[in-house]
Every structure is written in structure tokens, then in C-alpha cells.
Design an enzyme around this catalytic site. Structure first.
Site, PDB file in Angstrom:
ATOM      1  N   LEU A  44     -10.181  -9.294  32.726  1.00 11.36           N
ATOM      2  CA  LEU A  44      -9.990  -7.959  33.466  1.00 11.36           C
ATOM      3  C   LEU A  44      -9.063  -7.356  32.707  1.00 11.36           C
ATOM      4  O   LEU A  44      -7.835  -7.730  32.301  1.00 11.36           O
ATOM      5  CB  LEU A  44      -9.540  -8.299  34.930  1.00 11.36           C
ATOM      6  CG  LEU A  44     -10.530  -8.528  35.882  1.00 11.36           C
ATOM      7  CD1 LEU A  44      -9.818  -8.568  37.335  1.00 11.36           C
ATOM      8  CD2 LEU A  44     -11.797  -7.664  35.844  1.00 11.36           C
ATOM      9  N   ASP A  45      -8.879  -5.701  32.882  1.00  9.03           N
ATOM     10  CA  ASP A  45      -7.970  -5.062  32.218  1.00  9.03           C
ATOM     11  C   ASP A  45      -6.433  -5.266  32.946  1.00  9.03           C
ATOM     12  O   ASP A  45      -6.517  -5.627  34.229  1.00  9.03           O
ATOM     13  CB  ASP A  45      -8.305  -3.318  32.409  1.00  9.03           C
ATOM     14  CG  ASP A  45      -9.260  -3.218  31.549  1.00  9.03           C
ATOM     15  OD1 ASP A  45      -9.366  -3.885  30.640  1.00  9.03           O
ATOM     16  OD2 ASP A  45     -10.148  -1.933  31.863  1.00  9.03           O
ATOM     17  N   LYS A  46      -5.375  -5.122  32.385  1.00  6.31           N
ATOM     18  CA  LYS A  46      -4.101  -5.193  33.038  1.00  6.31           C
ATOM     19  C   LYS A  46      -3.977  -4.750  34.356  1.00  6.31           C
ATOM     20  O   LYS A  46      -3.510  -5.241  35.472  1.00  6.31           O
ATOM     21  CB  LYS A  46      -3.066  -4.722  32.174  1.00  6.31           C
ATOM     22  CG  LYS A  46      -1.703  -5.047  32.802  1.00  6.31           C
ATOM     23  CD  LYS A  46      -0.526  -4.473  31.815  1.00  6.31           C
ATOM     24  CE  LYS A  46       0.773  -4.263  32.480  1.00  6.31           C
ATOM     25  NZ  LYS A  46       2.021  -3.880  31.451  1.00  6.31           N
ATOM     26  N   ARG A  98     -15.082   2.236  33.298  1.00  9.98           N
ATOM     27  CA  ARG A  98     -13.941   3.534  33.157  1.00  9.98           C
ATOM     28  C   ARG A  98     -14.792   4.525  32.383  1.00  9.98           C
ATOM     29  O   ARG A  98     -14.454   5.811  32.525  1.00  9.98           O
ATOM     30  CB  ARG A  98     -12.842   2.945  32.508  1.00  9.98           C
ATOM     31  CG  ARG A  98     -11.931   2.041  33.297  1.00  9.98           C
ATOM     32  CD  ARG A  98     -10.959   1.258  32.667  1.00  9.98           C
ATOM     33  NE  ARG A  98      -9.770   2.195  32.173  1.00  9.98           N
ATOM     34  CZ  ARG A  98      -8.674   1.759  31.579  1.00  9.98           C
ATOM     35  NH1 ARG A  98      -8.765   0.325  31.067  1.00  9.98           N
ATOM     36  NH2 ARG A  98      -7.611   2.611  31.184  1.00  9.98           N
TER      37      ARG A  98
END
Length: 313
Positions: free
Chosen positions: A138-140, A241
Site C-alpha cells: 500500500l502507498d505510504k 490514483r
């Protein structure tokens, strides 16, 4: 320092073991106490116990050596806080896997100037685990569900399931704009922007790219924004995104693909990070013979944004 043994008195009978240890070790962080109980280093009459176990008069407690707060390096306190936070975020654990509700702001692994992430911290949290690896990323700044594998066979099986689309994954995304048209199946090809390893873009018709598929479904409209359910059918980097921005509905707080002016304008309602949350996972896991289903509710910061968007201007 050495192992100590303590006999429970009448005054301590009925007290939880965690509360007893917190009093016994007055200068040790809570996370350390819960860690030694969870690892089985603390035993009552030679048996492992849970933190909520209530003591009985005459029982003998095995108390392992523990460094006090003053004896620990300065960095240990911050690390203990993080470990405790991660420990509290564990939603499920069995012999094959662990599911964690990752908080926003924590990378899944160290690198790029970050000394540690979720996986490094988890290895500190469970030093006796012979194997633990990330199944996916997962992205930060994305919060929500992350799976960790506790064995090589489990990791291989889960990777194959992800590749075959056998794990159903849903996200919540707060986008700018009033979504029209109901549920939409979005398929575009993505490629790295200028060969960057950190940013993706939609490929043109004559360019090569990797197919990215998602199903966008509106949940509720909040002012000029829409809370979306997004099911990903492929697992491309930054897939949701890039697709959301490409459709003209950038995710609020997205500093890489979103709208800078919009992000700044929505700071007043509490948008301080990417409003994207990994909300649910579901699959049939053959190694355990079980159907697994996990959900992580929207975190408080996104809920606060939704409440603020409902307020009259």
C-alpha cells in the site's frame, strides 16, 4: 538481569496480569509489557496467558528480565510507540497469515530515506517468527488492509491468488466532483512517466503499457465530492490514483496525481493526506480451507472530512 518468580498474594488475586506487570515494571512502556506477555515470556504456573488473564492467589508468575525505560536508548521509546500502534492494528492472525489495518503515513517497508516501515517494525514486534513477508503493498499515505505471510508456501499461494484475481479487494476513495453515471468498469493501459519508478501515467493508443482494470461505484455525495467504492481487478502501481485523475475526479489529498489548488482549498475541512483507504479483502484460501473476509472501517481522519463536507457553508 535474570528470570524472577513471584507468588500471587491475596491482595493481587483477581487482578489482570497486564495491570500487575504495569505496576511491577513502573518505568517500562506498555508495548513492552504486552509484547513479553504475547511472546509467552511471562508465564503463570508454567502456562502462557493472555493480557486479560486474572490472577489467583498462590499462583507463581514467571517474570522475564526487562530493561527499564531509563536503560533503553532514546530511539526505543518512539519505536515502542510504533510497535504498540501496529500491534493494536492487527485484525487477524492464524498459522498462515496476518492482516493489519495499516495507519496512514506508515510505509509498508523502509527505503527512500525511511529507516523502517510496517514489515521491519513487525519483525521487531515478532522477533521469534521464523518468516514474515509482505504479500502486497500500500502507498505510504493510503490506510487500510495489508496481508503478511507467515511462511513461504503461504506467500507463494497468496501471490498466485493475487495474480489470478482470486482476492477481491475494495477501496474507499474520496474524489473531487459529483460522480455521474453510476457504476463504471474502467480499463486503461498504464506506463511509467518518463521511465520514473515513482510515477505512472495513462499510455497513449500507440504506446505500450500494462492493463489496469477497476470498477468505480459511487457511495455518497458530499458537497462537490463523492465517496467511491473502487474494486481493483488488477494490481498496478498507483492504479486507482491515476485512473481517478484521468477521469477528472482526482482523489483529495493526492499530491502526485491530484490538483494542488484543490488540495490546498480542502485543507480547511481536514484533508491532510491522500483520502484513499483499503477497506476490504475476501478470498478462499486453500491452505487453510477457509473463506477469509476482512473489513477495515474508514479511519477517523477521513470520517472527519466527510462530516465537515456535510456542514452548511
Amino acid at each position: 538481569m535474570s528470570v524472577e518468580y513471584y507468588t500471587v498474594t491475596a491482595n493481587e488475586a483477581g487482578q489482570r496480569i497486564d495491570n500487575f506487570l504495569l505496576k511491577y515494571f513502573k518505568k517500562v512502556p506498555k508495548s513492552v509489557i504486552y509484547r513479553i506477555v504475547r511472546k509467552g515470556e511471562v508465564r503463570v504456573d508454567k502456562k502462557r496467558v493472555k493480557p486479560e488473564y486474572k490472577l489467583v492467589e498462590g499462583e507463581q508468575i514467571r517474570i522475564p528480565p526487562v530493561r527499564t525505560e531509563l536503560e533503553q536508548p532514546r530511539t526505543a521509546e518512539a519505536s515502542d510507540q510504533l510497535l504498540e500502534r501496529i500491534d493494536q492494528a492487527i485484525l487477524h492472525e492464524d498459522t498462515h497469515l496476518i492482516v493489519v489495518n495499516k495507519p496512514a503515513g506508515l510505509p509498508v517497508h523502509g527505503g527512500s530515506g525511511v529507516s523502517f516501515g510496517l514489515i521491519e517494525a513487525f519483525r521487531q514486534l515478532r522477533p521469534n517468527l521464523p518468516f514474515v513477508e509482505l504479500v502486497h503493498r500500500l502507498d505510504k499515505d493510503t490506510s487500510g488492509l495489508v496481508i503478511l505471510a507467515k511462511s513461504r508456501p503461504a506467500l507463494t499461494a497468496l501471490h498466485q491468488m493475487l495474480k489470478a484475481g482470486e482476492i477481491e479487494k475494495h477501496y474507499r476513495a474520496l474524489v473531487h466532483g459529483r460522480w455521474q453515471g453510476g457504476k463504471r468498469h474502467i480499463t486503461v493501459d498504464l506506463k511509467r512517466e518518463n521511465n520514473s519508478y515513482q510515477k505512472m501515467q495513462v499510455a497513449e493508443e500507440d504506446e505500450e503499457g500494462q492493463t489496469a482494470e477497476s470498477i468505480f461505484k459511487p457511495i455518497s455525495v458530499y458537497g462537490d465530492c463523492t465517496l467511491m467504492d473502487v474494486q481493483i481487478l488488477t494490481g498496478r502501481m498507483h492504479q486507482i490514483r491515476v485512473q481517478a485523475a484521468h477521469l477528472g475526479f482526482p482523489i483529495l489529498g493526492d499530491e502526485r496525481y491530484g490538483d494542488f489548488k484543490l488540495n490546498r482549498a480542502y485543507r480547511d475541512v481536514g484533508v491532510k493526506r491522500l483520502c484513499l483507504h483499503a477497506a476490504s479483502l475476501a478470498c478462499y484460501f486453500e491452505l487453510s480451507g477457509q473463506k477469509l473476509q476482512f473489513e477495515a472501517p474508514l479511519p477517523d481522519d477521513i470520517n472527519q472530512v466527510l462530516k465537515a463536507l456535510k456542514l452548511p457553508k
